[in-house]
Scaffold this active site. Structure first.
Site, mmCIF file in Angstrom:
data_model
loop_
_atom_site.group_PDB
_atom_site.id
_atom_site.type_symbol
_atom_site.label_atom_id
_atom_site.label_comp_id
_atom_site.label_asym_id
_atom_site.label_seq_id
_atom_site.Cartn_x
_atom_site.Cartn_y
_atom_site.Cartn_z
ATOM 1 N N SER A 55 0.869 -1.184 0.000
ATOM 2 C CA SER A 55 0.000 0.000 0.000
ATOM 3 C C SER A 55 0.903 1.232 0.000
ATOM 4 C CB SER A 55 -0.936 -0.001 1.203
ATOM 5 O OG SER A 55 -0.181 -0.138 2.374
ATOM 6 N N ALA A 96 6.349 -13.103 7.986
ATOM 7 C CA ALA A 96 6.764 -14.441 7.544
ATOM 8 C C ALA A 96 5.550 -15.227 7.062
ATOM 9 C CB ALA A 96 7.444 -15.166 8.702
ATOM 10 N N SER A 148 18.358 -9.459 14.016
ATOM 11 C CA SER A 148 17.939 -9.300 15.410
ATOM 12 C C SER A 148 18.263 -7.919 15.939
ATOM 13 C CB SER A 148 18.639 -10.341 16.295
ATOM 14 O OG SER A 148 18.262 -10.133 17.638
ATOM 15 N N GLY A 150 15.318 -5.876 17.089
ATOM 16 C CA GLY A 150 14.057 -5.125 17.166
ATOM 17 C C GLY A 150 14.106 -3.856 16.330
ATOM 18 N N LYS A 202 19.163 -17.933 13.545
ATOM 19 C CA LYS A 202 18.284 -16.903 14.136
ATOM 20 C C LYS A 202 17.219 -17.566 15.006
ATOM 21 C CE LYS A 202 16.445 -12.853 14.948
ATOM 22 N NZ LYS A 202 15.123 -12.989 15.463
ATOM 23 N N HIS A 205 18.930 -18.460 18.134
ATOM 24 C CA HIS A 205 19.112 -17.203 18.874
ATOM 25 C C HIS A 205 17.846 -16.885 19.661
ATOM 26 C CE1 HIS A 205 18.174 -12.897 19.190
ATOM 27 N NE2 HIS A 205 19.470 -12.670 19.336
ATOM 28 N N ASN A 206 16.707 -16.976 18.991
ATOM 29 C CA ASN A 206 15.454 -16.663 19.668
ATOM 30 C C ASN A 206 15.152 -17.656 20.792
ATOM 31 O OD1 ASN A 206 15.272 -14.675 17.726
ATOM 32 N ND2 ASN A 206 13.100 -14.973 17.377
ATOM 33 N N GLU A 209 17.147 -16.655 23.574
ATOM 34 C CA GLU A 209 16.494 -15.437 24.104
ATOM 35 C C GLU A 209 15.357 -15.833 25.070
ATOM 36 O OE1 GLU A 209 15.266 -12.541 21.011
ATOM 37 O OE2 GLU A 209 13.246 -12.734 21.825
ATOM 38 N N ARG A 464 12.412 -51.481 28.314
ATOM 39 C CA ARG A 464 12.115 -51.543 26.871
ATOM 40 C C ARG A 464 12.282 -52.965 26.346
ATOM 41 N NH1 ARG A 464 15.695 -48.989 23.740
ATOM 42 N NH2 ARG A 464 14.227 -48.734 22.019
HETATM 43 C C1 6PG Z 1 15.039 -10.213 17.799
HETATM 44 C C2 6PG Z 1 13.855 -10.805 18.490
HETATM 45 C C3 6PG Z 1 12.652 -10.706 17.645
HETATM 46 C C4 6PG Z 1 11.361 -10.979 18.441
HETATM 47 C C5 6PG Z 1 10.869 -12.375 18.277
HETATM 48 C C6 6PG Z 1 10.510 -13.152 19.496
HETATM 49 O O1 6PG Z 1 15.987 -10.954 17.666
HETATM 50 O O2 6PG Z 1 15.000 -9.040 17.430
HETATM 51 O O3 6PG Z 1 14.088 -12.151 18.792
HETATM 52 O O4 6PG Z 1 12.839 -11.522 16.550
HETATM 53 O O5 6PG Z 1 11.414 -10.514 19.694
HETATM 54 O O6 6PG Z 1 9.768 -12.219 17.447
HETATM 55 O O7 6PG Z 1 9.257 -12.816 19.898
HETATM 56 P P1 6PG Z 1 8.240 -13.722 20.684
HETATM 57 O O8 6PG Z 1 8.648 -13.651 22.126
HETATM 58 O O9 6PG Z 1 6.945 -13.015 20.438
HETATM 59 O O10 6PG Z 1 8.228 -15.091 20.137
#
Ligand code: 6PG
Length: 500
Positions: A55, A96, A148, A150, A202, A205-206, A209, A464
């Protein structure tokens, strides 16, 4: 404006007269992440940035608000493609899934061999492998890049984890290096590996996190409910922790989140937020893939499950009603906060060790050559798990790239050993006081399992074999064995030499 006009070729771009076909990079998707990334790119020497959004209003607003960026903005996908120099390089920053597929299809119809399509969203790496394979057949380069940090990271310097071909990296590398965060003088981007490697790491990584956040949340809960610290004291504790070896973005923002007061009630904001944690799915993917690869990522798993438990209010309410009494909160020593800190650090080492194990297993399964030291380097800045701690991981893999586990590295082995007594005390206190600490306790169990010379897995093998003739191996001789378990005929059969 007609469909074939390009906004960026008007005076409003700040770079009047910029001819079509000169942008060295394009960005599709002008939501916050995409527009911030486009602004970051535009602010770096040598970049001319083409922008496009489905848009056009969003694109117009962006161009008006940021004339200094000199965007080459288009309102049609044809113009967008025409505004880029060859090899065309476009970064997709849309949701995604289906949205990404649609944009890829539009670009692929117009791109020519050698051009590069980059997916900068949190895509599932299996999709990335499929897309890369399909586009390669057309001669196009497809790069799945984890990004990554944000919104702020996208604008000021994210950590970037690109996969895809070496050929694509040649063109893309310098561009991504120009916008990535810098840690210890090095840009936080590296070519992780081919096809889906970038999105795979990635994802992990999450997952890490999630584990990190869960461990911090457990620390907060214990300090508050057992240690009796009020929120102001907690802010100070987290500020202090952020000056030592726990120094990290997530510890830093925890202090800031706790400091925030609610404008309506004046209470700490954390006390008016519903205690139901959401998620977008990357943590779940991490666990699903780890289970498939046979890698215990219990820290990440517990973090995913803890969010799930929190998000079931009716079930929580029902159990709260049926539970007759709760344990008393244990008396704790003055050193309690230090003990929690030690438990947090040791559990964090475990979570990272498990995450790196998963990356090693993923690399083996999918044929990626991932340099773990380089990966730890690019996580030192820009991303959500950025931390001092990652320097220690860089050092560990520099000393021994073949480490069996991060827990074996002398620095981490020593750090865990030093905190071990406190870690055990905290897990015991949490259990005695009825405070859930799944991250701390599962990390300790994992550590104890690896450190035990004998596990009850032998009994499981016996069970088993009893009900399913699944066989077992013996400690004292080679071969595969089965026991005939019936009362009247109890004996062992060597499966290798038996015809059963
Ligand atoms: C990053 C974060 C980002 C986001 C994820 C996880 O690396 O910048 O990981 O990708 O915070 O979407 O979010 P959720 O906690 O909602 O799964």
């Amino acid at each position: 404006m007609t469909d074939t006009e390009s906004i960026g070729r008007t005076e409003s771009t700040g770079r009047p007269g910029t001819p079509a076909g000169t942008a060295n990079i394009g960005v599709v998707g002008m939501a916050v992440m995409g527009s911030n990334l486009a602004r970051n790119l535009a602010g770096r020497e040598g970049n001319t940035v083409a922008v496009y959004n489905r848009s056009p209003e969003r694109t117009r607003t962006l161009v008006q608000e940021h004339p200094e960026a000199g965007f080459l903005a288009s309102e049609s996908i044809d113009d967008f493609v025409a505004s880029m120099a060859r090899p065309r390089t476009a970064i997709i920053m849309v949701q995604a899934g289906r949205g990404t597929d649609a944009v890829i299809e539009h670009l692929a119809e117009r791109f020519e061999p050698g051009d590069i399509i980059v997916d900068g969203g949190n895509a599932n790496f299996h999709d990335t492998i499929r897309r890369e394979h399909d586009l390669r057949e057309q001669g196009l380069n497809f790069v799945g890049a984890g990004i990554s940090g944000g919104e702020d990271g996208a604008l000021h310097g994210p950590s970037i984890m690109p996969g895809g071909s070496a050929e694509a990296w040649e063109t893309l590398g310098p561009i991504l290096k120009s916008i990535a965060a810098v840690a210890e003088g090095e840009p936080c981007v590296t070519h992780v590996g081919t096809d889906g490697a970038g999105h795979f790491v990635k994802m992990v990584h999450n997952g890490i996190e999630y584990a990190d956040m869960q461990l911090i949340a457990e620390s907060y809960d214990l300090l508050r409910r057992v240690g009796g610290h009020d929120v102001d004291e907690l802010v100070q504790i987290f500020e202090r922790w952020n000056e030592g070896d726990l120094e990290s973005y997530l510890i830093e923002i925890t202090g800031e989140v706790l400091e925030q007061r609610d404008a309506d009630t004046g209470k700490p904001l954390v006390d008016v937020i519903r205690d139901e944690a959401g998620s977008k799915g990357t943590g779940v993917w991490t666990v699903q893939n780890a289970v498939g690869l046979g890698i215990p990522v219990s820290g990440i798993g517990e973090a995913v499950f803890a969010r799930a438990v929190s998000s079931k209010p009716p079930q929580r309410a029902a159990v709260q009603q049926s539970v007759k009494s709760r344990p008393e909160i244990a008396q704790v020593p003055d050193t309690f906060a230090d003990d929690v800190r030690a438990a947090l650090y040791a559990s964090k080492v475990v979570a990272y060790a498990q995450g790196f194990d998963l990356i090693i297993a993923g690399a083996k399964e999918y044929g990626w050559d991932i340099d773990l030291g380089n990966l730890a380097k690019i996580w030192r800045g820009g991303c959500i798990i950025r931390a001092q701690f990652l320097n220690r991981i860089v050092e560990a893999y520099a000393k021994n790239p073949e480490l069996e586990s991060l827990l074996v590295d002398p620095y981490f082995a020593n750090a865990v050993a030093e905190g071990e007594t406190a870690w055990r005390r905290i897990v015991g206190i949490a259990a005695a006081s009825g405070i859930p600490a799944p991250g701390f306790s599962s990390a300790l169990s994992y550590y104890d399992a690896l450190a035990s010379d004998r596990l009850p897995a032998a009994l499981i093998q016996g069970q088993r074999d009893f009900f399913g003739a699944h066989t077992y191996q013996r400690i004292d001789k080679d071969g595969t064995f089965h026991t005939l378990w019936s009362d009247d005929d109890r004996r062992e059969v060597d499966q290798d030499s038996s015809t059963r």
